[in-house]
Motif scaffolding. Structure first.
Motif, short mmCIF file in Angstrom:
data_model
loop_
_atom_site.label_atom_id
_atom_site.label_comp_id
_atom_site.label_asym_id
_atom_site.label_seq_id
_atom_site.Cartn_x
_atom_site.Cartn_y
_atom_site.Cartn_z
N GLY A 19 0.83 -1.21 0.00
CA GLY A 19 0.00 0.00 0.00
C GLY A 19 0.86 1.24 0.00
N ILE A 20 1.89 1.23 0.83
CA ILE A 20 2.73 2.43 0.93
C ILE A 20 3.61 2.56 -0.30
N ALA A 21 4.05 1.43 -0.87
CA ALA A 21 4.79 1.53 -2.13
C ALA A 21 3.94 2.23 -3.18
N LEU A 22 2.65 1.86 -3.19
CA LEU A 22 1.75 2.47 -4.16
C LEU A 22 1.61 3.97 -3.90
N VAL A 23 1.43 4.33 -2.62
CA VAL A 23 1.29 5.75 -2.29
C VAL A 23 2.54 6.51 -2.68
N LYS A 24 3.70 5.91 -2.37
CA LYS A 24 4.96 6.58 -2.71
C LYS A 24 5.08 6.73 -4.22
N ALA A 25 4.72 5.67 -4.96
CA ALA A 25 4.83 5.73 -6.41
C ALA A 25 3.93 6.84 -6.96
N VAL A 26 2.71 6.92 -6.41
CA VAL A 26 1.79 7.95 -6.88
C VAL A 26 2.34 9.34 -6.59
N MET A 27 2.93 9.47 -5.37
CA MET A 27 3.47 10.79 -5.02
C MET A 27 4.64 11.17 -5.91
N VAL A 28 5.56 10.22 -6.12
CA VAL A 28 6.69 10.52 -7.01
C VAL A 28 6.17 10.86 -8.40
N GLY A 29 5.20 10.06 -8.88
CA GLY A 29 4.66 10.32 -10.21
C GLY A 29 4.00 11.68 -10.29
N ALA A 30 3.21 12.00 -9.29
CA ALA A 30 2.43 13.23 -9.38
C ALA A 30 3.31 14.46 -9.22
N TYR A 31 4.20 14.45 -8.20
CA TYR A 31 4.89 15.70 -7.88
C TYR A 31 6.27 15.79 -8.52
N PHE A 32 7.00 14.66 -8.58
CA PHE A 32 8.34 14.74 -9.16
C PHE A 32 8.28 14.63 -10.68
N MET A 33 7.41 13.75 -11.18
CA MET A 33 7.29 13.62 -12.63
C MET A 33 6.28 14.61 -13.19
N HIS A 34 5.65 15.35 -12.33
CA HIS A 34 4.70 16.40 -12.72
C HIS A 34 3.49 15.86 -13.47
N LEU A 35 3.09 14.64 -13.12
CA LEU A 35 1.89 14.12 -13.77
C LEU A 35 0.66 14.90 -13.36
N ASN A 36 0.73 15.58 -12.20
CA ASN A 36 -0.44 16.33 -11.75
C ASN A 36 -0.73 17.53 -12.64
N ILE A 37 0.33 18.05 -13.32
CA ILE A 37 0.06 19.18 -14.20
C ILE A 37 0.31 18.83 -15.67
N GLU A 38 0.67 17.56 -15.92
CA GLU A 38 0.88 17.13 -17.31
C GLU A 38 -0.47 16.99 -18.00
N GLU A 53 16.28 21.77 -21.35
CA GLU A 53 15.04 21.00 -21.18
C GLU A 53 15.32 19.51 -20.99
N ARG A 54 16.53 19.08 -21.40
CA ARG A 54 16.85 17.66 -21.25
C ARG A 54 16.89 17.22 -19.79
N VAL A 55 17.16 18.16 -18.89
CA VAL A 55 17.22 17.80 -17.46
C VAL A 55 15.87 17.25 -17.04
N GLU A 56 14.82 17.88 -17.56
CA GLU A 56 13.49 17.41 -17.18
C GLU A 56 13.25 16.00 -17.73
N TYR A 57 13.66 15.78 -18.99
CA TYR A 57 13.38 14.48 -19.61
C TYR A 57 14.09 13.36 -18.87
N ILE A 58 15.37 13.57 -18.57
CA ILE A 58 16.10 12.52 -17.86
C ILE A 58 15.53 12.38 -16.46
N GLY A 59 15.05 13.48 -15.90
CA GLY A 59 14.46 13.43 -14.57
C GLY A 59 13.23 12.52 -14.56
N VAL A 60 12.38 12.68 -15.55
CA VAL A 60 11.18 11.84 -15.61
C VAL A 60 11.57 10.38 -15.68
#
Lengths: 111, 571, 192
Positions: A44-63, C165-172
Motif C-alpha cells: 500500500g505504501i509503495a503504491l502511495v509513494k509511487a503515486v506521489m513521485v509520479g504526481a509531484y516529481f514527474m509532474h503528472l499532476n500538471i501534465e 530542457e533535457r534535465v526534465e526528460y532525464i528526470g522523468v
C-alpha cells in the motif's frame, strides 16, 4: 514553455520528507509481524509513494491528461496479463479436472 | 529554447545535405525516405531467403527423401531449421520491416506534411540495430549445429534444451536476433507515434490524418504495449538456454506454459500489428481507384481502436490444448469470436467504398481487392480455430497452417504489392509497367490459392504440422494425400516463378518506366503534392491542410479530386 | 558530420515538447517490460509457499538503504530540473552529479549485496526465486546505469547552458526507475 512557470511549483523538499516518513513506516510495518499489516505497509505504501513521485516529481499532476491515460493503459494490460496467467499458474484443481503437470511439479519439489 | 527553429532556418539547411557523399547519402542517412527504403530492401532480400526456405521444405514434403534442386538432401534437422526460420523471417524480418518500419518511415512524414521524423538519428539507429539483428539471424544458419530448430513459437523445453532441439548455438542466436529486432522496432515505433502526435502540419486535425498513418501508429502502440513481457520472457529463455537456469523447466519448479503465455500475449497482438498497416494501405488504394470518398472514415478508425484493444484479450486461444485452465477456454473463445466483429466491420466499410464507385482496375487496385477476398477466407476459417471445441481437433494441423497463411499472405505479400504498385511512382518517379504487373498479379493470386486450399483439406484429414516425412505415418501418406501435397508444392513453385516478372518490372521501371509526375493517380493525400521522388526535406514550403484526405468526386468541383492542402471552399 | 534537427522536431501539436512525449512513451513501454516480469514473479511467489523462506535471505537493510538512496537521488534530479528552469546552470550541473553519485552508491550497495549472496550460495541457479531476483534487480540496475550515463553526457551541455530542457526528460526517466525500485523493494525484500 514549462507549465511550472505558471503554476507555483510544489515544495520538493517537503514532499521528499513525506516520502521518507512513508518509507520508515514501510520498514517498521513488517516488524510488527502481522501478515496483513505487512502487506498494507509494504505494498500500500509503495503504491502511495509511487503515486506521489509520479504526481509531484514527474509532474503528472500538471501534465496533459492523456499521458496519464497512456500509463494507465499500460498498467491495465499488465493487470490483464496477470489475470490471464493467474488461473493457469495458481489453480491446479477444478470440479472435474486436475492439472497433472503442476501436481507432478509439487511432488518433485518436495524432495 | 534551442528547439525553436523557424521554418526558414530549417529549410536553409537543406543545401548542406545535397553535397553529401554516397555513404552519408544512402547508408548513414537520417532521411526518413532513405531509411524507409533501407527497411523495404532488407525486407525484400529476407523475403527471398524465406521464400527459398519454403521452397526447400515444400519440395521435401511433396517428394520426401529426394534431393531438392538447389539445396540437396534435406535432413530432419535441416527441415526443423527451415520451418523455424521460414516462420521467424517471414514475420519478423519481412512483414514487420516492410509494412510498419519501411512504409511507416516513408509515408508518415510525407502524409502528415513535415520534413522528417522527429528523431532522425534514433530512426537511423533503429535501422542499424535492425540490420545487426538481420546479420545475427543469417549468421545463425552457419554456426555448428545450424540455425534454431525449435519452431518459430519456441516453446520450451524444445527451445530451451539443446538436447531436444540439437541447435546449441542457433537457439541463443535466434533469441538474440529477435530481441534486437524488438529493440529496433520499439525505437522506430516511438518515433512514429511522437511524430504523428506532435509534428503534423498546420491544420491537420485528428480526423484529417490518412487512415494508413492512423493504422501504422496504432499498430506501433499495440506492438509497444505487448512486446514488453516477451522481452522479459526472452531474457529468461536465453538464460535457460545458455546459463542453465530453470525458469521454464518444470523439473526445477519452472513453468513451460509461462513462456507460451508471454509469447502469445505478444504473438496475438502481433498479428494485428502487421494486419493494420496492410488494412490502411488497402484503404488508401481502394478509395483512390474507386474515385469515391472512403466509406465510414470514423467507423474504420473506431473499429481499429476496438481491434487494438480486443487483440490483447484473445491470446490464450493459441493454447487451448496446452493444458491451460479449462475455464479460461470459455472466456478466450468469446473474446476471439468478438474480435471478428470490428475487423469484419472494417472490411464492410471497404466493400461499401467500392460500391457505386467508378473503379479503375490498376494493378494496385487488383491487389487491394484480392486482399479483401483472401483475407476474408483467412478470417472466416479463424472462427473454427477460435472456438475451443473445434480447435481441439484442428490444433497443430495443416488447417491452422493454411488459416494463418490465408491471413499472413494477404497481409505481408499482397499488402506489400498493393503498396509497392501504388507508391512506386512516388518513391522512384516512374510508374511500374501495368501489363507485367497484371501477369504478376494473376500469377501470384491463383497459385496462392492452389497452395493453401489443399492444405485446408489435408489439415481436416488430420495431417499434423511440423512432420518431416509423412511416409512414416501410413494414415497420412495415402496416394490421394500425397497428390494434394504435390499439387500444393507445384503451385508454390509456379508462384515463385511468377515473381520473376515483378523483379524484371521493378528493375526495368527504375530506369525506363513511364515518368509519373507529381500525382499519377490523382490522389488527395499530401505525399502526392510534392515532386516524385520527393527531395530532401520533402516540402519546398510547409503545407497547410484545409480538408479531409478522401474528398473524391465532390459535386461542383473542377476536378474529381482535391488535395488536402488546396484551399478554396470548404466542403 | 553536421546534423541539423529537422523542422519536425520543433513542432508540438499536442502541447507537450516532443522529447518529453517520447520519454512518456518509453516509460509506457518500460512499464510493460517490468510489468511482465513482476507479474510472472508474483504468480510464482503466490503459488510456491516455500518462496517466502527463500525471500527471507535477501538483505533487507541493504534494500532499505538503496530505497533511501534512490528517493534522495530523485529529489536531487527534481531540484536540478528546478534549477534548469531558473536557468541556474551551475546548480543544475551540481545536482545532476549528486544524482549520478546517488546512482553510484546504489550500485555499490547492490554489488555488495550480490557478492554476499553469491558467497552464501544464492546464485542465479539456486532456484527460480533467485533467478527472478537477479533478473529483476539486474534489469533495474541496467536502467540505473543507463540513466547515469545519459545524465553524465547531458550534464556538460547543461553546464554550457545548452538544451536545458533535457534535465526534465532525464528526470522523468529517473523517477520512473525510482518507482520501479519502490515496488521491487517490498516484492523481494520486505514480503517474507
Amino acid at each position: 514553455m514549462n507549465k511550472e512557470q505558471t503554476h507555483s511549483h510544489p515544495n520538493y523538499v517537503k514532499i521528499y520528507f513525506i516520502l521518507l516518513g512513508l518509507f520508515v513506516v514501510s520498514i517498521v510495518g513488517p516488524l510488527i509481524g502481522i501478515k496483513w499489516v505487512t502487506l498494507i505497509t509494504a505494498f500500500g505504501i509503495a503504491l502511495v509513494k509511487a503515486v506521489m513521485v509520479g504526481a509531484y516529481f514527474m509532474h503528472l499532476n500538471i501534465e496533459k491528461r492523456f499521458i496519464r491515460y497512456i500509463l494507465y493503459t499500460a498498467l491495465l494490460f499488465m493487470i490483464l496479463l496477470f489475470a490471464g496467467l493467474a488461473p493457469d499458474i495458481l489453480k491446479s484443481e477444478g470440479n472435474n479436472w486436475v492439472n497433472v503437470s503442476t501436481v507432478n511439479t509439487a511432488t518433485i519439489d518436495q524432495h | 529554447m534551442v528547439n525553436n527553429i523557424s521554418d526558414t532556418d530549417s529549410l536553409s539547411h537543406k543545401d548542406h545535405h545535397t553535397e553529401a557523399s554516397f555513404w552519408s547519402k544512402y547508408i548513414f542517412s537520417t532521411d526518413h525516405k532513405i531509411i524507409g527504403m533501407q527497411y523495404i530492401i532488407t525486407g525484400i532480400v529476407m523475403a527471398v531467403i524465406g521464400g527459398y526456405m519454403a521452397y526447400v521444405f515444400r519440395m521435401q514434403l511433396a517428394f520426401p527423401g529426394k534431393a531438392v534442386p538447389g539445396y540437396g538432401l534435406v535432413s530432419p534437422l535441416d527441415y526443423n531449421m527451415l520451418i523455424t526460420n521460414h516462420g521467424t523471417i517471414m514475420i519478423f524480418w519481412v512483414a514487420m520491416p516492410i509494412l510498419i518500419a519501411g512504409l511507416g518511415n516513408y509515408l508518415i512524414p510525407l502524409m502528415i506534411g513535415c520534413d522528417d521524423m522527429v528523431f532522425p538519428r534514433i530512426n537511423r539507429l533503429s535501422y542499424q540495430i535492425f540490420f545487426i539483428s538481420t546479420l545475427v539471424i543469417l549468421i545463425s544458419f552457419f554456426v555448428p549445429g545450424g540455425g534454431f530448430g525449435g519452431a518459430w513459437t519456441a516453446y520450451p523445453p524444445l527451445s530451451s534444451e539443446a538436447i531436444y532441439n540439437h541447435t546449441p548455438w542457433g537457439a541463443p542466436l535466434w533469441v538474440i536476433a529477435v530481441a534486437l529486432e524488438f529493440v529496433a522496432f520499439l525505437m522506430g515505433g516511438i518515433n512514429f507515434i511522437t511524430t504523428t502526435m506532435n509534428a503534423r502540419c498546420k491544420g491537420m486535425k485528428m480526423y484529417d490524418i490518412p487512415i494508413v498513418v492512423w493504422m501504422i501508429v496504432i499498430a506501433s502502440i499495440i506492438f509497444m504495449a505487448s512486446v514488453g513481457p516477451l522481452i522479459a520472457g526472452a531474457v529468461m529463455l536465453l538464460f535457460d538456454q545458455t546459463l542453465g537456469t530453470s525458469f521454464y523447466n518444470p523439473m526445477n519448479g519452472g513453468d513451460p506454459v509461462l513462456w507460451q503465455h508471454l509469447f502469445w500475449f505478444f504473438g496475438h497482438p502481433e498479428v494485428y500489428v502487421v494486419l493494420l498497416p496492410a488494412m490502411g494501405i488497402v484503404a488508401e488504394v481502394i478509395t483512390v481507384f474507386s474515385r469515391k470518398k472512403l466509406f465510414g472514415y470514423k467507423t474504420i478508425l473506431y473499429t481499429t481502436f476496438a481491434t487494438g484493444i480486443l487483440s490483447f484479450f484473445v491470446w490464450a486461444h493459441h493454447q487451448f490444448i496446452a493444458g491451460i485452465d479449462p475455464r479460461m477456454a470459455n472466456i478466450f473463445t468469446i473474446t476471439t469470436v468478438m474480435i471478428s466483429i470490428p475487423v469484419g466491420e472494417m472490411l464492410f466499410c471497404y466493400i461499401a467504398t467500392l460500391y457505386g464507385g467508378s473503379i479503375e482496375f490498376k494493378t494496385a487496385m487488383l491487389f487491394a481487392i484480392a486482399f479483401l477476398a483472401e483475407f476474408l477466407i483467412g478470417g472466416v476459417t479463424g472462427i473454427y480455430l477460435g472456438a475451443s471445441g473445434t480447435d481441439i481437433y484442428f490444433h497443430d494441423t495443416y488447417f491452422v497452417l493454411a488459416h494463418f497463411h490465408y491471413t499472413f499472405f494477404p497481409i505481408a505479400v499482397i499488402g506489400f504489392f498493393t503498396a509497392i504498385y501504388y507508391w512506386f511512382p512516388k518513391m522512384f518517379g516512374r510508374k511500374l509497367n501495368e501489363t507485367l504487373g497484371k501477369i504478376h498479379f494473376w500469377g501470384t493470386i491463383i497459385p496462392f490459392n492452389g497452395i493453401f486450399i489443399p492444405l485446408f483439406i489435408l489439415g481436416m484429414g488430420g495431417q499434423h504440422r511440423r512432420i518431416y516425412n509423412y511416409n512414416h505415418f501410413p494414415d497420412l501418406s495415402t496416394p490421394s494425400q500425397q497428390d494434394l501435397r504435390v499439387f500444393a508444392t507445384t503451385s508454390m513453385v509456379i508462384m515463385l516463378v511468377f515473381q520473376i516478372p515483378f523483379f524484371i518490372n521493378f528493375i526495368s521501371s527504375l530506369f525506363k518506366g513511364e515518368k509519373a509526375g507529381n500525382n499519377p493517380w490523382k490522389a488527395n493525400t499530401l505525399e502526392w503534392t510534392v515532386p516524385s521522388p520527393p527531395p530532401h526535406g520533402n516540402f519546398a514550403e510547409m503545407p497547410e491542410v484545409y480538408r479531409p484526405p478522401y474528398e473524391y468526386s465532390v459535386p461542383d468541383m473542377d476536378n474529381d479530386y482535391c488535395p488536402q492542402n488546396c484551399s478554396g471552399k470548404k466542403i | 558530420m553536421s546534423f541539423h534537427p529537422p523542422l519536425a522536431t520543433s513542432r508540438s501539436m499536442t502541447g507537450i515538447p516532443t522529447g518529453r512525449l517520447a520519454v512518456w512513451w518509453i516509460i509506457a513501454s518500460e512499464i510493460v517490460i517490468f510489468g511482465g516480469l513482476i507479474a510472472s514473479y508474483l504468480l510464482f511467489r503466490l503459488h510456491y509457499s516455500e518462496w517466502a523462506e527463500y525471500a527471507s535471505h535477501t538483505n533487507t537493510v541493504a534494500g532499505a538503504v538503496n530505497t533511501f538512496v534512490l528517493l534522495t537521488s530523485s529529489l536531487f534530479i527534481v531540484l536540478a530540473h528546478q534549477a534548469a528552469i531558473e536557468k541556474n546552470k551551475e546548480k543544475a550541473f551540481r545536482f545532476i552529479w549528486f544524482t549520478i553519485g546517488g546512482g553510484g552508491v546504489f550500485l555499490l550497495v547492490k554489488a555488495y549485496e550480490y557478492t554476499t549472496e553469491i558467497a552464501h550460495g544464492y546464485t542465479l541457479f539456486a532456484n527460480n526465486f533467485w533467478g527472478f531476483y537477479y533478473l529483476a534487480t539486474g534489469l533495474h540496475g541496467l536502467h540505473v546505469i543507463a540513466g547515469m550515463i545519459i545524465m553524465g553526457i547531458i550534464s556538460f551541455d547543461v553546464k554550457k547552458g545548452v538544451k536545458l530542457e533535457r534535465v526534465e526528460y532525464i528526470g522523468v526517466y529517473w523517477h520512473f526507475v525510482d518507482i520501479v525500485w519502490l515496488f521491487l523493494f517490498p516484492l523481494f525484500y520486505i514480503a517474507k
